[in-house]
Design a protein around this motif. Structure first.
Motif, mmCIF file in Angstrom:
data_model
loop_
_atom_site.group_PDB
_atom_site.id
_atom_site.type_symbol
_atom_site.label_atom_id
_atom_site.label_comp_id
_atom_site.label_asym_id
_atom_site.label_seq_id
_atom_site.Cartn_x
_atom_site.Cartn_y
_atom_site.Cartn_z
ATOM 1 N N ALA A 1 0.839 -1.209 0.000
ATOM 2 C CA ALA A 1 0.000 0.000 0.000
ATOM 3 C C ALA A 1 0.869 1.252 0.000
ATOM 4 N N GLN A 2 1.968 1.226 0.782
ATOM 5 C CA GLN A 2 2.859 2.392 0.833
ATOM 6 C C GLN A 2 3.581 2.588 -0.503
ATOM 7 N N ALA A 3 3.926 1.460 -1.168
ATOM 8 C CA ALA A 3 4.600 1.554 -2.467
ATOM 9 C C ALA A 3 3.660 2.158 -3.500
ATOM 10 N N ARG A 4 2.378 1.748 -3.466
ATOM 11 C CA ARG A 4 1.395 2.304 -4.412
ATOM 12 C C ARG A 4 1.239 3.799 -4.180
ATOM 13 N N TYR A 5 1.224 4.195 -2.908
ATOM 14 C CA TYR A 5 1.094 5.598 -2.503
ATOM 15 C C TYR A 5 2.245 6.414 -3.118
ATOM 16 N N SER A 6 3.495 5.922 -2.949
ATOM 17 C CA SER A 6 4.661 6.643 -3.477
ATOM 18 C C SER A 6 4.694 6.585 -4.997
ATOM 19 N N SER A 7 4.285 5.454 -5.580
ATOM 20 C CA SER A 7 4.384 5.308 -7.032
ATOM 21 C C SER A 7 3.450 6.283 -7.744
ATOM 22 N N ASP A 8 2.287 6.574 -7.154
ATOM 23 C CA ASP A 8 1.371 7.547 -7.765
ATOM 24 C C ASP A 8 2.053 8.905 -7.903
ATOM 25 N N LEU A 9 2.752 9.310 -6.829
ATOM 26 C CA LEU A 9 3.441 10.609 -6.866
ATOM 27 C C LEU A 9 4.585 10.595 -7.868
ATOM 28 N N LEU A 10 5.315 9.475 -7.931
ATOM 29 C CA LEU A 10 6.432 9.377 -8.875
ATOM 30 C C LEU A 10 5.943 9.461 -10.322
ATOM 31 N N VAL A 11 4.831 8.783 -10.620
ATOM 32 C CA VAL A 11 4.272 8.828 -11.978
ATOM 33 C C VAL A 11 3.826 10.253 -12.306
ATOM 34 N N LEU A 12 3.182 10.897 -11.341
ATOM 35 C CA LEU A 12 2.710 12.272 -11.539
ATOM 36 C C LEU A 12 3.882 13.221 -11.826
ATOM 37 N N TRP A 13 4.914 13.187 -10.967
ATOM 38 C CA TRP A 13 6.080 14.069 -11.157
ATOM 39 C C TRP A 13 6.833 13.702 -12.436
ATOM 40 N N GLY A 14 6.938 12.412 -12.708
ATOM 41 C CA GLY A 14 7.647 11.955 -13.917
ATOM 42 C C GLY A 14 6.988 12.500 -15.167
ATOM 43 N N LEU A 15 5.637 12.426 -15.225
ATOM 44 C CA LEU A 15 4.908 12.904 -16.403
ATOM 45 C C LEU A 15 5.075 14.412 -16.572
ATOM 46 N N ILE A 16 4.942 15.157 -15.452
ATOM 47 C CA ILE A 16 5.066 16.621 -15.527
ATOM 48 C C ILE A 16 6.474 17.002 -15.989
ATOM 49 N N TRP A 17 7.467 16.381 -15.379
ATOM 50 C CA TRP A 17 8.872 16.675 -15.678
ATOM 51 C C TRP A 17 9.192 16.329 -17.138
ATOM 52 N N LEU A 18 8.805 15.115 -17.547
ATOM 53 C CA LEU A 18 9.111 14.632 -18.907
ATOM 54 C C LEU A 18 8.440 15.504 -19.969
ATOM 55 N N ALA A 19 7.129 15.699 -19.836
ATOM 56 C CA ALA A 19 6.395 16.453 -20.856
ATOM 57 C C ALA A 19 6.824 17.925 -20.856
ATOM 58 N N GLY A 20 6.931 18.516 -19.667
ATOM 59 C CA GLY A 20 7.266 19.937 -19.566
ATOM 60 C C GLY A 20 8.637 20.254 -20.138
ATOM 61 N N LEU A 21 9.656 19.482 -19.760
ATOM 62 C CA LEU A 21 11.016 19.797 -20.211
ATOM 63 C C LEU A 21 11.218 19.464 -21.688
ATOM 64 N N ALA A 22 10.538 18.428 -22.175
ATOM 65 C CA ALA A 22 10.624 18.118 -23.603
ATOM 66 C C ALA A 22 10.032 19.286 -24.393
ATOM 67 N N LEU A 23 8.975 19.888 -23.856
ATOM 68 C CA LEU A 23 8.340 21.042 -24.499
ATOM 69 C C LEU A 23 9.307 22.228 -24.534
ATOM 70 N N VAL A 24 10.026 22.437 -23.434
ATOM 71 C CA VAL A 24 10.991 23.551 -23.361
ATOM 72 C C VAL A 24 12.079 23.381 -24.430
ATOM 73 N N GLN A 25 12.536 22.144 -24.631
ATOM 74 C CA GLN A 25 13.606 21.883 -25.604
ATOM 75 C C GLN A 25 13.243 22.432 -26.995
ATOM 76 N N PHE A 26 11.949 22.280 -27.354
ATOM 77 C CA PHE A 26 11.538 22.668 -28.705
ATOM 78 C C PHE A 26 10.843 24.035 -28.759
ATOM 79 N N HIS A 27 10.653 24.663 -27.601
ATOM 80 C CA HIS A 27 10.078 26.019 -27.562
ATOM 81 C C HIS A 27 10.879 26.845 -26.563
ATOM 82 N N ARG A 28 12.151 27.007 -26.846
ATOM 83 C CA ARG A 28 13.045 27.636 -25.865
ATOM 84 C C ARG A 28 12.740 29.105 -25.635
#
Lengths: 99, 196
Positions: B29-56
């Motif tokens: 249960a604790q792993a699921r709790y942490s994994s939700d946050l990791l997926v959320l931050w991972g998606l924001i970080w990945l999508a946001g920074l990839a966007l910056v690369q092509f729209h500097r």
């Protein structure tokens, strides 16, 4: 010499106590989670918890989480001691039989 | 009270099995709790920074939006879903949660103070500094929660960002997106599958 505990020896109550003492002493577990883990019904779990609470082995706390009622359960120090005493008594029986 | 040796053996086995199931269940249960946050931050970080690369040219706005978005979604997630998902609670975990919260709160003004003191910095320098600071926070949390994996993750991504900044600054945003976001996302998904 440890003695068997009549309250804890009942199979469902033994499972309840075994799961509660797996937690740290100040940790409480959600009632719904415990019910799912032990595969019991609300009524069955509630009745056995009431019996354990009356013996002073567990503490039940009713609270609200995100405006919804939630019940948490934890083993008391007396409950930890009682289960460990019961386990010691069971081990003595096995040692006595040479198994 | 009479208990046969067979019954005693069976009772001891029930205690052991139930005890292990509880340990495993709570860890899951604790792993699921942490994994939700990791997926959320991972998606924001990945999508946001990839966007910056092509729209500097819009880097400042995207990064500001990214930071605000991550903060708001994290606070909302913890407020709305966090307590509901927590199957176990304790005074110790509530204290730890408060300490983690204040650690991140204090880290932010510290970062802004240094950026102001070192000004003028270009966008790339600020970006590299913020990324490595976030990963520093990650490593500290890893030490705090006794998770060598998170410590190694934080240090590895820090090393990748420093190397990217020195060797290939033109692709730093994409590198940070893949190294930081990709690692967090993969870790979160891995944890969900592993502890299903």
């Amino acid at each position: 010499m440890s003695e068997l505990n009549g309250v804890i020896h009942q199979p469902v109550r033994l499972r309840i106590m075994a799961s509660l003492v797996a937690l740290d002493k100040d940790e409480q577990v959600d009632f719904t989670y415990l019910r799912r883990l032990l595969k019991l019904t609300d009524g069955n779990l509630g009745a056995h918890l009431a019996r354990l609470e009356a013996a002073g082995y567990i503490k039940i706390e009713k609270t609200f989480v995100a405006r919804k009622p939630r019940t948490y359960v934890r083993a008391t120090g007396k409950g930890h001691d009682a289960l460990h005493g019961h386990i010691a008594a069971l081990e003595q029986i096995l040692r006595g039989s040479g198994k | 009270m009479n208990v046969s040796t067979e019954e005693a053996k069976e009772s001891l086995s029930v205690v052991q099995v139930t005890n292990e199931r509880m340990h495993r269940g709570v860890a899951s249960a604790q792993a699921r709790y942490s994994s939700d946050l990791l997926v959320l931050w991972g998606l924001i970080w990945l999508a946001g920074l990839a966007l910056v690369q092509f729209h500097r040219e819009r880097a400042v706005y995207i990064l500001a939006g990214l930071g605000a978005g991550a903060l708001v979604t994290t606070v909302l997630w913890i407020w709305r879903r966090g307590p509901k998902q927590a199957v176990v609670r304790s005074d110790a975990s509530r204290k730890t949660f408060r300490r983690v919260f204040w650690f991140w709160v204090i880290l932010n003004p510290y970062a802004f103070a240094w950026i102001l003191l070192l000004a003028p910095l270009d966008a790339l320098q600020v970006f590299a500094f913020m990324c490595t600071l976030a990963m520093f926070g990650f490593s500290v949390l890893g030490l705090w929660f006794n998770s060598p994996f998170v410590v190694v993750l934080g240090l590895t991504v820090t090393a990748a960002i420093v190397l990217g900044y020195l060797l290939s600054p033109a692709w730093l945003y994409l590198l940070a997106a893949l190294a930081g976001g990709g690692t967090m996302l993969t870790t979160g998904i891995h944890m969900r599958i592993r502890w299903r």
